[in-house]
Design an enzyme around this catalytic site. Sequence first.
Site, PDB file in Angstrom:
ATOM      1  N   GLU A 293     -14.687 -21.494  13.542  1.00 34.04           N
ATOM      2  CA  GLU A 293     -15.859 -21.339  12.666  1.00 34.04           C
ATOM      3  C   GLU A 293     -16.009 -19.904  12.190  1.00 34.04           C
ATOM      4  OE1 GLU A 293     -19.380 -22.908  14.543  1.00 34.04           O
ATOM      5  OE2 GLU A 293     -18.704 -24.975  14.282  1.00 34.04           O
ATOM      6  N   GLU A 385     -15.227 -30.780  14.383  1.00 38.94           N
ATOM      7  CA  GLU A 385     -16.294 -30.638  15.385  1.00 38.94           C
ATOM      8  C   GLU A 385     -17.614 -31.053  14.762  1.00 38.94           C
ATOM      9  OE1 GLU A 385     -16.637 -26.796  17.546  1.00 38.94           O
ATOM     10  OE2 GLU A 385     -18.806 -27.040  17.315  1.00 38.94           O
TER      11      GLU A 385
HETATM   12  C1  IDC Z   1     -21.643 -23.832  22.233  1.00 36.57           C
HETATM   13  C2  IDC Z   1     -21.697 -24.529  23.569  1.00 36.57           C
HETATM   14  C3  IDC Z   1     -22.544 -23.714  24.511  1.00 36.57           C
HETATM   15  C4  IDC Z   1     -22.014 -22.305  24.559  1.00 36.57           C
HETATM   16  C5  IDC Z   1     -21.949 -21.703  23.165  1.00 36.57           C
HETATM   17  C6  IDC Z   1     -21.333 -20.307  23.121  1.00 36.57           C
HETATM   18  O1  IDC Z   1     -22.192 -25.836  23.398  1.00 36.57           O
HETATM   19  O2  IDC Z   1     -22.535 -24.296  25.800  1.00 36.57           O
HETATM   20  O3  IDC Z   1     -22.874 -21.505  25.347  1.00 36.57           O
HETATM   21  O4  IDC Z   1     -21.135 -22.529  22.350  1.00 36.57           O
HETATM   22  O5  IDC Z   1     -19.992 -20.344  23.428  1.00 36.57           O
HETATM   23  C7  IDC Z   1     -20.459 -24.482  17.365  1.00 36.57           C
HETATM   24  C8  IDC Z   1     -19.302 -23.906  18.080  1.00 36.57           C
HETATM   25  C9  IDC Z   1     -19.356 -24.252  19.536  1.00 36.57           C
HETATM   26  C10 IDC Z   1     -20.762 -24.249  20.071  1.00 36.57           C
HETATM   27  C11 IDC Z   1     -21.527 -25.354  19.352  1.00 36.57           C
HETATM   28  C12 IDC Z   1     -22.981 -25.525  19.837  1.00 36.57           C
HETATM   29  O6  IDC Z   1     -18.052 -24.280  17.515  1.00 36.57           O
HETATM   30  O7  IDC Z   1     -18.564 -23.301  20.230  1.00 36.57           O
HETATM   31  O8  IDC Z   1     -20.735 -24.529  21.445  1.00 36.57           O
HETATM   32  N1  IDC Z   1     -21.507 -25.095  17.939  1.00 36.57           N
HETATM   33  O9  IDC Z   1     -23.700 -24.350  19.620  1.00 36.57           O
HETATM   34  N2  IDC Z   1     -20.662 -24.463  16.065  1.00 36.57           N
HETATM   35  C13 IDC Z   1     -21.857 -25.010  15.806  1.00 36.57           C
HETATM   36  C14 IDC Z   1     -22.417 -25.428  16.986  1.00 36.57           C
END
Ligand code: IDC
Length: 467
Positions: A293, A385
Amino acid sequence: MKRSTAALAACAVVIGTAATVLPQAMAAAQGCRVDYTVTSQWQGGFQGAVKLTNLGDQVSGWSLTIAFPAGQRVTQGWNATWSQSGTTATATNVDWNRTLGTGASTDLGFVGSWTGSNPVPTSFALNGVACTGSTTTTSTTSTTTTTTTTNPPVGTTPVAINGQLRVCGVYLCNQYNKPIQLRGMSTHGIQWFGKCYNNASLDALATDWKSDLFRVAMYVQEQGYETNPSGFTSQVNSLVDMAEARGMYAIIDFHTLTPGDPNYNLERAKTFFASVASRNAAKKNVIYEIANEPNGVSWAAIKNYAEQVIPVIRAADPDAVVLVGTRAWSSLGVSEGSNETEVINNPVNATNIMYTFHFYAASHKDNYRATVSRAAARLPLFVSEFGTVTATGGGAYDQASTAAWLNLLDQLKIGYANWTYSDANESSAAFRPGTCNGSTYTGSSVLTDSGAYIKSRISTPDSFPTS
Ligand code: IDC
């Protein structure tokens, strides 16, 4: 009677002759959309408008078949050569609309006779491949998704049926050059949730969930790859092997997130992908995702990164599909006030690639869905995702918005992976906290609300086309 005499005067009608069979390029991938409108209807007759959009590779010479209910017949048509045999009408291109590029449309029309049921066709096919689309009569609209598929051979897996994938037009196509949709799950960060990915959980994913796909999210920062490149590379490779052993596709996700500029990790990406692409080159189940992302960075910078990393992959594994992240957390730019036109107008200079779109259903709704609907006719998209919850990965689980999204992706044949196949203590996780400390991953008692719904969507039959 509301038909246009001028239009009819220009028509080329060959009623009653057999449909022309057109040669098709062997490697051409096909897909189409038809928007069909009964523009007027009267006792015994009606007029139909057909907007045909080519979603596959460019075609040069085509024929569109329309399956009517019994009792309906095309009597005169325009902008194509029309014929009818039994309940199937065929419109064959005329000279000026012979060539249709990817995303190009042409408008056809005809006057027909009818008795019995309402004159709405049941399916459409372009050069023998079923089209998606809509049918509209004066007062009602319905959406149809029609596919000509044969049942997969019993006992075979998604990879056994579909083989090596390639991008065809805006679609992901299988070894038969037919568009397919892959549905599956993403890991959480493998640096934190490695214990969730073992033989029992992967068996459950393949057989209980009937997942086509396993996305391996290898964070680069946050205690990820940068702290131990060789260790994470081998962890990814062993998860690829576990997916392959169960006939699932594996996405190798270089999970960049913070910082948002993928160029920060350019050298790491080259090193990592050179290694995993050469090690996995002979496998048919691998898809490479080069930047999870990008955020706070221009499309030009992302494109520049992609054009440096993709050649590294191609040098080792020439035929694999590569997924490219898009601006603003892979929202095609929308979350930073842009839209898909920046990609359409300045695509990555590479073939066999798809662009990623990510959404979190409780945060991203109609305007994001409208973007995907528009962009899907122009760009190969993959939802590598998505979450059923808010963009934080927690908060409210939004089943209504998730259903609207998945219905749209199904209709557009866009593949997807859900965040996450893990027992993280957050609402996006499919398993209840503590599940990965045990050995049971099947059944419903281990699932969260989100997990139960996503499993119900993923585990329905695929009906991959095999001819
Ligand atoms: C989130 C995880 C969370 C973690 C955070 C930071 O769910 O547990 O603490 O990342 O690493 C994304 C990202 C994905 C995120 C997810 C939700 O690709 O890594 O995971 N998210 O926030 N993009 C949009 C949402």
